[in-house]
Design an enzyme around this catalytic site. Sequence first.
Site, PDB file in Angstrom:
ATOM      1  N   PRO A 263      -6.737  -4.712   1.108  1.00 26.97           N
ATOM      2  CA  PRO A 263      -7.318  -3.296   1.519  1.00 26.97           C
ATOM      3  C   PRO A 263      -6.729  -2.457   2.352  1.00 26.97           C
ATOM      4  O   PRO A 263      -7.488  -1.058   2.569  1.00 26.97           O
ATOM      5  CB  PRO A 263      -8.522  -3.643   1.515  1.00 26.97           C
TER       6      PRO A 263
ATOM      7  N   THR B 207      -2.227   0.228  -0.744  1.00 30.60           N
ATOM      8  CA  THR B 207      -2.134   1.628  -0.220  1.00 30.60           C
ATOM      9  C   THR B 207      -1.432   1.562   1.287  1.00 30.60           C
ATOM     10  O   THR B 207      -2.748   1.028   1.777  1.00 30.60           O
ATOM     11  CB  THR B 207      -2.832   2.829  -0.342  1.00 30.60           C
TER      12      THR B 207
ATOM     13  N   LYS C 193       1.017   8.024  -3.149  1.00 24.06           N
ATOM     14  CA  LYS C 193       0.418   8.288  -3.222  1.00 24.06           C
ATOM     15  C   LYS C 193      -1.188   8.539  -2.839  1.00 24.06           C
ATOM     16  O   LYS C 193      -1.719   8.715  -2.443  1.00 24.06           O
ATOM     17  CB  LYS C 193      -0.179   6.388  -2.491  1.00 24.06           C
TER      18      LYS C 193
END
Length: 309
Positions: A67, A97, A172
Amino acid sequence: MSEGYAFIGLGHLGGKLAASLVRNGFAVTVFDRDPAAIERLVALGAIAAGNPAEAAERAGNAITCLPSPKASEAVLASPDGLLNGLPAGGTWIEMSTNGRDEIVRLAGLASARGIETLECPVTGGVHLAAAGKITALVGGDADLYGRHRPPIDAMCAKSFLMGPIGSAAVIKVITNMLAFIHLVAAGEALMLARQGGLDLAQAYHAIVASSGNSFVHETERQLILNGSYDIGFTMDLALKDLGFALGMGRDFGVPMELASRVNAIFEQGKAAYGGGAWSTQIVKLLEDAVGVDLRAPGFPARPESPKDE
């Protein structure tokens, strides 16, 4: 399928990605802080490990889906982390990410131990990951990408090699920033339709067929109309990604007026509903302000996986 893979991080997204690997016949060793998440993958045919290092040592390569950059660094570099399990010549595939600077720095830690890195964040939503139809955005060496195309293709319908490490982080963050902007715009559009006396279901379908359509409209707006908001992605995660976008704007000298305003709206949403609230609940700020719920019959509570053609 000769390569083995450890998969660390079996949450909303990671669990679906790991399951695709198992279903496609890869040897997968899994670890997560949640024992139930491990059990779900073991039931599909994965092998359980007691920590990331053990999983990586057994598999020879490792995939993470976590996360935050802080979580990624902990899994990579802690005493029982991947760097103490992966052999020299092994590969770390990071599907979380991250900001550009974070993934470049973490890849440097791995390189110092003889471990190669591919960044491979995905985009499209958990429902596409469940169907193996999500999209991968890849940064790293082209030959290394080619070596690990089989597992990437098993998890993802499409993949794009964007350039060296750090490149995938940039695209992204851009895609996520656009999604959050679209989400705020979707709420305003629905409220205009509602207050203008339109049938919201009919308005939804009209927009799908119009120049105003978007991926967010087709997927997340359905969850708003249902009232579940259950996209499987939280306010905290949205703010993390918007923070990356604003940071890149500062670094690259790009004014980010719209992203800055959307970030402020998400800060309001977090204050009102909590960081663990679904990101789609950002529209509830507008519902609460106007005193009107945006609901219509016939829409699903969760994004539906696409049917095979």
